[in-house]
Design a protein around this motif. Structure first.
Motif, mmCIF file in Angstrom:
data_model
loop_
_atom_site.group_PDB
_atom_site.id
_atom_site.type_symbol
_atom_site.label_atom_id
_atom_site.label_comp_id
_atom_site.label_asym_id
_atom_site.label_seq_id
_atom_site.Cartn_x
_atom_site.Cartn_y
_atom_site.Cartn_z
ATOM 1 N N SER A 186 32.405 41.124 37.185
ATOM 2 C CA SER A 186 32.464 41.580 38.576
ATOM 3 C C SER A 186 31.051 41.752 39.126
ATOM 4 O O SER A 186 30.064 41.514 38.435
ATOM 5 N N THR A 208 43.775 37.980 41.355
ATOM 6 C CA THR A 208 42.470 38.663 41.343
ATOM 7 C C THR A 208 41.325 37.648 41.396
ATOM 8 O O THR A 208 40.258 37.942 41.925
ATOM 9 N N ASN A 245 45.700 46.782 41.645
ATOM 10 C CA ASN A 245 44.856 46.007 40.735
ATOM 11 C C ASN A 245 44.068 44.942 41.477
ATOM 12 O O ASN A 245 42.851 44.816 41.305
ATOM 13 N N VAL A 246 44.750 44.189 42.321
ATOM 14 C CA VAL A 246 44.068 43.091 43.021
ATOM 15 C C VAL A 246 43.039 43.661 43.998
ATOM 16 O O VAL A 246 41.939 43.120 44.141
ATOM 17 N N TRP A 288 39.909 44.784 41.981
ATOM 18 C CA TRP A 288 39.034 43.698 41.550
ATOM 19 C C TRP A 288 38.395 42.990 42.744
ATOM 20 O O TRP A 288 37.297 42.434 42.635
#
Lengths: 238, 222
Positions: free
Chosen positions: B87, A149, A101-102, A105
């Motif tokens: 993002s 993140t 996940n990290v 992102w």
């Protein structure tokens, strides 16, 4: 546009709607670069909406808004690329591991993935958890992963909505340190919390909103960006 | 942009591989559809063979609905879609990545569905090349339209019930064209399958371009 020439956040009579309901009904707020500011207020006051507006996620219906020098009326995308928001949701994928996940992102923010292990370590997530799927984590561990993140992204403006929620004492201390480190690095931090005593240790300025408007602002005159504060202290010591 | 698209596609496929929703739930549903069609039309095996192209693509549209809903659920379960907005990912790259992941899943399910229909309905394939190329072209269009309407339905907040009503009419031209090409490939209809393939390619291009242009706006509004 050079953000150093502008306040980090400048809202003037900002109105933002949730459906037809004016969650912000003319909020005016200025935050200088490097400041750590606590937003407080009763439930439904508009704290979360204010953070989401500053993140460029909500439309500015009327009024004026600049975040990091970008106009909220027509340049929200530029804002979004420079802020980090920790909301009520974590934005994590349950079937991916903590590290995946990290890393995802980090790559999605075009950040350096080499910083992922140190970010996880900084958030107090031991190596044994890195390969665990997020669905197997506790709420507090998820919260720490979500903060990791943000840490790898190193945003210029941190927007933290109840950052201490679901965290144990160690986690809360880590969040406090994270905020202090971000401010020392020159970033601006705007956080919403009900834990006033706790946040008082990391924020010298407290703004109060109710009904979507600013109703109080204490410490605005004395509060200075952390880095500037340190310089002042060093000067006084001499 | 391609690197970002691959990042999103790889993430979606990894999530799907771990969750096993497509393998454990959608794939059995695919086989169930074929068996149920077979039971319903069993009285006349020739009818089964004649209707096999249409049955194949109706089944594909049904499993598309499940796959699209699943793809949307991945992004909305804990606010990941909002994080995508925050993002540096280009919305067009996100669209491309999600459409690619959906395409891979659809093609895998179509292989399963195709084998089941050939075996259970005793269908012979006269032009395998036409069948493969038209399946690929149709799937590109379906994946692109599915990705567009997946994010659109999320914004409306009623995706489970509204998605079929929104998506199926849009995919009707693909259903018609793909059924004709498969009918020709199976030697079941007197149609120029390669000409219909041109229609499929055109729809694929239209849906892909629409997605690349519109996905960012749709993402903003959800």
């Amino acid at each position: 546009m050079n953000p150093a020439n502008h306040p980090a956040i400048q809202l003037v009579d900002a109105v933002s709607l949730l459906g037809r309901f004016p969650a912000l009904a003319g909020l005016s707020l200025t935050v200088q670069p490097g400041e750590v500011v606590l937003i407080q207020g009763p439930n439904g006051a508009g704290k979360t909406t204010a953070l989401r507006l500053c993140a460029g996620l909500l439309r500015l219906e009327s009024g004026h808004g600049l975040v990091l020098g970008h106009n909220l009326a027509n340049d929200r995308r530029s804002v979004r690329r420079r802020v980090g928001l920790l909301g009520h949701a974590t934005g994590l994928y349950e079937d991916l591991t903590v590290a995946e996940n990290v890393e995802f992102w980090a790559k999605a923010s075009h950040a350096d993935v080499k910083t992922v292990p140190s970010a996880l370590s900084h958030l107090g997530l031991p190596a044994r958890l890195h390969d665990l799927q997020v669905r197997r984590l506790s709420a507090g561990q998820r919260r720490r992963t979500a903060l990791a993140t943000l840490l790898v992204r190193r945003p210029e403006l941190w927007l933290l909505d109840e950052p201490h929620a679901a965290l144990d004492q160690e986690g809360r201390d880590i969040v406090d340190q994270l905020v202090a480190d971000a401010a020392d690095a020159g970033a601006t931090v705007l956080l919403a919390s009900h834990e006033l005593e706790r946040v008082a240790g990391i924020s010298r300025r407290v703004v109060t909103i109710a009904g979507g408007r600013l109703v109080g602002d204490t410490g605005a005159d004395t509060a200075k960006p952390t880095g500037q504060r340190d310089q002042d202290q060093a000067r006084n010591a001499r | 942009m391609l690197a970002d698209a691959w990042l999103v596609a790889a993430k979606d496929l990894k999530v799907e591989w771990r969750a096993r929703i497509i393998i454990n739930q959608v794939a059995p549903f695919t086989l169930l559809i074929v068996v149920l069609f077979g039971l319903a039309l069993d009285a006349d095996p020739e009818t089964l063979r004649n209707t096999a192209p249409g049955l194949f693509w109706v089944a594909v549209l049904l499993i598309t609905l499940l796959a699209v809903q699943r793809g949307a659920a991945i992004e909305t379960s804990d606010g990941a879609q909002e994080r995508i907005l925050l993002s540096d990912l280009d919305p067009a790259a996100v669209f491309l990545g999600k459409a690619l992941a959906l395409l891979v899943q659809l093609l895998a399910l179509e292989v399963l569905l195709g084998v089941a229909i050939v075996v259970l309905f005793d269908v012979s394939v006269g032009d395998p090349l036409l069948m493969v190329v038209s399946a690929l072209a149709a799937s590109v269009g379906i994946a692109a339209a599915g990705t567009i309407y997946g994010v659109l339905a999320v914004g409306l907040g009623v995706r489970e019930t509204l998605l079929p009503i929104l998506l199926l009419p849009v995919l009707a031209p693909v259903l018609i064209s793909a059924t004709r090409t498969f009918g020709d490939a199976f030697d079941r209809v007197d149609a120029d399958g390669w000409a219909w393939l041109g229609m499929l390619a055109m729809f694929g291009v239209i849906y892909m371009v629409s997605g690349l242009l519109a996905y960012g706006v749709l993402l903003e509004e959800t």
